[in-house]
Design a protein around this motif. Sequence first.
Motif, PDB file in Angstrom:
ATOM      1  N   LEU A  51       9.489 -11.655  16.098  1.00 40.45           N
ATOM      2  CA  LEU A  51       9.252 -12.999  15.571  1.00 40.45           C
ATOM      3  C   LEU A  51       7.850 -13.476  15.954  1.00 40.45           C
ATOM      4  O   LEU A  51       7.146 -14.091  15.168  1.00 40.45           O
ATOM      5  CB  LEU A  51      10.330 -13.929  16.148  1.00 40.45           C
ATOM      6  N   GLU A  52       7.439 -13.173  17.182  1.00 42.95           N
ATOM      7  CA  GLU A  52       6.101 -13.584  17.626  1.00 42.95           C
ATOM      8  C   GLU A  52       5.005 -12.776  16.938  1.00 42.95           C
ATOM      9  O   GLU A  52       3.923 -13.275  16.679  1.00 42.95           O
ATOM     10  CB  GLU A  52       5.970 -13.384  19.143  1.00 42.95           C
ATOM     11  N   LEU A  53       5.293 -11.494  16.680  1.00 45.31           N
ATOM     12  CA  LEU A  53       4.238 -10.590  16.226  1.00 45.31           C
ATOM     13  C   LEU A  53       4.100 -10.439  14.718  1.00 45.31           C
ATOM     14  O   LEU A  53       3.050 -10.031  14.233  1.00 45.31           O
ATOM     15  CB  LEU A  53       4.461  -9.193  16.829  1.00 45.31           C
ATOM     16  N   VAL A  54       5.159 -10.734  13.971  1.00 44.01           N
ATOM     17  CA  VAL A  54       5.139 -10.342  12.561  1.00 44.01           C
ATOM     18  C   VAL A  54       3.994 -10.993  11.780  1.00 44.01           C
ATOM     19  O   VAL A  54       3.293 -10.313  11.009  1.00 44.01           O
ATOM     20  CB  VAL A  54       6.529 -10.539  11.881  1.00 44.01           C
ATOM     21  N   VAL A  55       3.734 -12.268  11.998  1.00 46.63           N
ATOM     22  CA  VAL A  55       2.642 -12.913  11.246  1.00 46.63           C
ATOM     23  C   VAL A  55       1.265 -12.376  11.661  1.00 46.63           C
ATOM     24  O   VAL A  55       0.474 -11.979  10.810  1.00 46.63           O
ATOM     25  CB  VAL A  55       2.738 -14.451  11.333  1.00 46.63           C
ATOM     26  N   PRO A  56       0.951 -12.317  12.974  1.00 46.40           N
ATOM     27  CA  PRO A  56      -0.352 -11.734  13.352  1.00 46.40           C
ATOM     28  C   PRO A  56      -0.541 -10.289  12.864  1.00 46.40           C
ATOM     29  O   PRO A  56      -1.647  -9.926  12.460  1.00 46.40           O
ATOM     30  CB  PRO A  56      -0.325 -11.764  14.889  1.00 46.40           C
ATOM     31  N   VAL A  57       0.522  -9.505  12.865  1.00 47.21           N
ATOM     32  CA  VAL A  57       0.399  -8.100  12.434  1.00 47.21           C
ATOM     33  C   VAL A  57       0.141  -8.026  10.918  1.00 47.21           C
ATOM     34  O   VAL A  57      -0.691  -7.247  10.451  1.00 47.21           O
ATOM     35  CB  VAL A  57       1.653  -7.290  12.863  1.00 47.21           C
ATOM     36  N   VAL A  58       0.826  -8.860  10.132  1.00 45.11           N
ATOM     37  CA  VAL A  58       0.583  -8.908   8.680  1.00 45.11           C
ATOM     38  C   VAL A  58      -0.849  -9.364   8.418  1.00 45.11           C
ATOM     39  O   VAL A  58      -1.567  -8.785   7.594  1.00 45.11           O
ATOM     40  CB  VAL A  58       1.602  -9.840   7.974  1.00 45.11           C
ATOM     41  N   ARG A  59      -1.273 -10.407   9.141  1.00 44.54           N
ATOM     42  CA  ARG A  59      -2.650 -10.912   8.986  1.00 44.54           C
ATOM     43  C   ARG A  59      -3.662  -9.815   9.241  1.00 44.54           C
ATOM     44  O   ARG A  59      -4.620  -9.639   8.506  1.00 44.54           O
ATOM     45  CB  ARG A  59      -2.918 -12.025  10.002  1.00 44.54           C
ATOM     46  N   GLN A  60      -3.433  -9.065  10.340  1.00 47.45           N
ATOM     47  CA  GLN A  60      -4.381  -8.006  10.704  1.00 47.45           C
ATOM     48  C   GLN A  60      -4.423  -6.906   9.648  1.00 47.45           C
ATOM     49  O   GLN A  60      -5.492  -6.407   9.307  1.00 47.45           O
ATOM     50  CB  GLN A  60      -4.015  -7.413  12.070  1.00 47.45           C
ATOM     51  N   ALA A  61      -3.263  -6.556   9.118  1.00 44.35           N
ATOM     52  CA  ALA A  61      -3.219  -5.507   8.088  1.00 44.35           C
ATOM     53  C   ALA A  61      -4.003  -5.939   6.856  1.00 44.35           C
ATOM     54  O   ALA A  61      -4.795  -5.163   6.302  1.00 44.35           O
ATOM     55  CB  ALA A  61      -1.768  -5.176   7.731  1.00 44.35           C
ATOM     56  N   LEU A  62      -3.808  -7.185   6.424  1.00 46.34           N
ATOM     57  CA  LEU A  62      -4.533  -7.683   5.241  1.00 46.34           C
ATOM     58  C   LEU A  62      -6.034  -7.698   5.517  1.00 46.34           C
ATOM     59  O   LEU A  62      -6.836  -7.275   4.687  1.00 46.34           O
ATOM     60  CB  LEU A  62      -4.050  -9.098   4.885  1.00 46.34           C
ATOM     61  N   GLU A  63      -6.395  -8.152   6.725  1.00 41.06           N
ATOM     62  CA  GLU A  63      -7.804  -8.232   7.095  1.00 41.06           C
ATOM     63  C   GLU A  63      -8.448  -6.841   7.080  1.00 41.06           C
ATOM     64  O   GLU A  63      -9.518  -6.649   6.518  1.00 41.06           O
ATOM     65  CB  GLU A  63      -7.894  -8.841   8.484  1.00 41.06           C
ATOM     66  N   GLU A  64      -7.757  -5.871   7.704  1.00 39.42           N
ATOM     67  CA  GLU A  64      -8.308  -4.501   7.746  1.00 39.42           C
ATOM     68  C   GLU A  64      -8.428  -3.901   6.357  1.00 39.42           C
ATOM     69  O   GLU A  64      -9.285  -3.056   6.098  1.00 39.42           O
ATOM     70  CB  GLU A  64      -7.438  -3.607   8.645  1.00 39.42           C
ATOM     71  N   ALA A  65      -7.536  -4.320   5.447  1.00 39.85           N
ATOM     72  CA  ALA A  65      -7.583  -3.804   4.077  1.00 39.85           C
ATOM     73  C   ALA A  65      -8.616  -4.552   3.238  1.00 39.85           C
ATOM     74  O   ALA A  65      -8.857  -4.199   2.085  1.00 39.85           O
ATOM     75  CB  ALA A  65      -6.197  -3.931   3.440  1.00 39.85           C
ATOM     76  N   GLY A  66      -9.208  -5.581   3.818  1.00 37.25           N
ATOM     77  CA  GLY A  66     -10.164  -6.405   3.072  1.00 37.25           C
ATOM     78  C   GLY A  66      -9.465  -7.141   1.939  1.00 37.25           C
ATOM     79  O   GLY A  66     -10.037  -7.346   0.870  1.00 37.25           O
ATOM     80  N   ALA A  67      -8.220  -7.513   2.182  1.00 37.51           N
ATOM     81  CA  ALA A  67      -7.419  -8.142   1.128  1.00 37.51           C
ATOM     82  C   ALA A  67      -6.883  -9.492   1.592  1.00 37.51           C
ATOM     83  O   ALA A  67      -6.947  -9.822   2.782  1.00 37.51           O
ATOM     84  CB  ALA A  67      -6.262  -7.231   0.753  1.00 37.51           C
ATOM     85  N   THR A  68      -6.349 -10.245   0.644  1.00 42.91           N
ATOM     86  CA  THR A  68      -5.618 -11.465   0.975  1.00 42.91           C
ATOM     87  C   THR A  68      -4.251 -11.340   0.310  1.00 42.91           C
ATOM     88  O   THR A  68      -4.011 -10.398  -0.453  1.00 42.91           O
ATOM     89  CB  THR A  68      -6.321 -12.730   0.435  1.00 42.91           C
ATOM     90  N   ALA A  70      -3.216 -12.854  -2.077  1.00 44.47           N
ATOM     91  CA  ALA A  70      -3.379 -12.939  -3.529  1.00 44.47           C
ATOM     92  C   ALA A  70      -3.527 -11.550  -4.166  1.00 44.47           C
ATOM     93  O   ALA A  70      -3.260 -11.369  -5.351  1.00 44.47           O
ATOM     94  CB  ALA A  70      -4.578 -13.808  -3.863  1.00 44.47           C
ATOM     95  N   ASP A  71      -3.951 -10.551  -3.367  1.00 37.77           N
ATOM     96  CA  ASP A  71      -4.115  -9.189  -3.895  1.00 37.77           C
ATOM     97  C   ASP A  71      -2.814  -8.395  -3.873  1.00 37.77           C
ATOM     98  O   ASP A  71      -2.743  -7.299  -4.417  1.00 37.77           O
ATOM     99  CB  ASP A  71      -5.144  -8.415  -3.058  1.00 37.77           C
ATOM    100  N   VAL A  72      -1.806  -8.926  -3.189  1.00 39.02           N
ATOM    101  CA  VAL A  72      -0.550  -8.173  -3.003  1.00 39.02           C
ATOM    102  C   VAL A  72       0.348  -8.334  -4.221  1.00 39.02           C
ATOM    103  O   VAL A  72       0.701  -9.445  -4.608  1.00 39.02           O
ATOM    104  CB  VAL A  72       0.175  -8.657  -1.720  1.00 39.02           C
ATOM    105  N   GLU A  73       0.710  -7.193  -4.833  1.00 42.49           N
ATOM    106  CA  GLU A  73       1.538  -7.247  -6.047  1.00 42.49           C
ATOM    107  C   GLU A  73       3.022  -7.026  -5.777  1.00 42.49           C
ATOM    108  O   GLU A  73       3.866  -7.341  -6.593  1.00 42.49           O
ATOM    109  CB  GLU A  73       1.050  -6.188  -7.042  1.00 42.49           C
ATOM    110  N   ARG A  74       3.311  -6.426  -4.609  1.00 38.70           N
ATOM    111  CA  ARG A  74       4.698  -6.149  -4.245  1.00 38.70           C
ATOM    112  C   ARG A  74       4.807  -6.173  -2.734  1.00 38.70           C
ATOM    113  O   ARG A  74       3.871  -5.747  -2.045  1.00 38.70           O
ATOM    114  CB  ARG A  74       5.090  -4.738  -4.698  1.00 38.70           C
ATOM    115  N   ILE A  75       5.944  -6.600  -2.225  1.00 41.81           N
ATOM    116  CA  ILE A  75       6.165  -6.561  -0.780  1.00 41.81           C
ATOM    117  C   ILE A  75       7.332  -5.637  -0.496  1.00 41.81           C
ATOM    118  O   ILE A  75       8.401  -5.766  -1.116  1.00 41.81           O
ATOM    119  CB  ILE A  75       6.388  -7.976  -0.206  1.00 41.81           C
TER     120      ILE A  75
END
Length: 318
Positions: A51-68, A70-75
């Motif tokens: 619960l503590e980590l899921v948002v920071p980890v998702v943020r980091q993945a998007l950042e490393e991918a150079g994405a936001t 808005a670029d995600v078409e499927r989860i």
Amino acid sequence: MILGIETSCDETAAAVVTADGEIRANVVSSQADLHARFGGVVPEVASRRHLELVVPVVRQALEEAGATLADVERIAVTRGPGLIGALLVGVSAAKALAWARRVPLVPVDHLHGHVASLMLEPGPLEPPFLCLLASGGHTMLLDVRAPGDMEVLGTTLDDAAGEAFDKGARLLGLGYPGGAAIDRLAREGDPGAFAFPVARTAGLDFSFSGVKTALLYAVRDLGEEEAERRKADLAASYQRAIVSALVRRTREAAERTGAERIAVVGGVAANSELRASLPEATAAPLPLCTDNAAMIASAARFSEAVPYPDYLALDAYA
Ligand code: KG4
Ligand code: ZN
């Protein structure tokens, strides 16, 4: 782009993978240190940490991918099997993100995810192949006919191979999780020093409870001091017994099914002796052996997406 989320056990993971199977980001935050003092994963502690980590980890993945977002078409998200409380954190996060962006959600079976770790760039493996899946929770031989279409040929009757590694490591005082620690220590030991038995099960099934008991007795018979002195021999012999069982059964299955290609996935696929003992097999890339979200996003490329907003009713399974 597919955003993958994995929280089935004690790794909080998020990844960004393209529809072609190219990994843009693969972030894994392990909670192993948190659980080490308990000698294993404590489910409620794991849920809270996810619960503590899921948002920071998702943020980091998007950042490393150079994405936001808005670029995600499927989860894609692991729906099961795993620890139910841990899974629910990932499933809830995935639902919330998908709903907020009005994009589809793909529920993924964790075991299909491990198999799909072989199908990423560069050099994806195309089915059909025979797959040995050996992790902390499962040990199976799978006849993989197509991505997402597989038949179980054999499974463990008691402990999983990774569980046997972890319990052995605990007996040897190597801490949790112990697979990698046994792997390292075994390199300095003699695998022929102790004759640990490997159960002969019918068909293509496995059994690892006997070898674990054999190690327990060996340690007890040696006494604390001598067991400590011969720790590397004990680790090497124990690892040899587990790896031999895995290799033998896998080759038997290949013979029976006439499989032309063999693959190895799951946390235990990281084991150096297993990789060396099955040179004919394609092993998952090292960073994709243990739990990660790139394999979950990979599996989602081959499964049906649930459209917005139907997935809000989706549940995890333990
Ligand atoms: O696939 P995984 O990360 O989680 C499950 O789905 O269970 O597998 C974790 C398991 C643990 O039991 C760990 O001890 C084992 O994989 N493992 C290893 C090695 N690295 C991880 N076992 C043997 N040798 C290794 N190098
Ligand atoms: Zn796993």
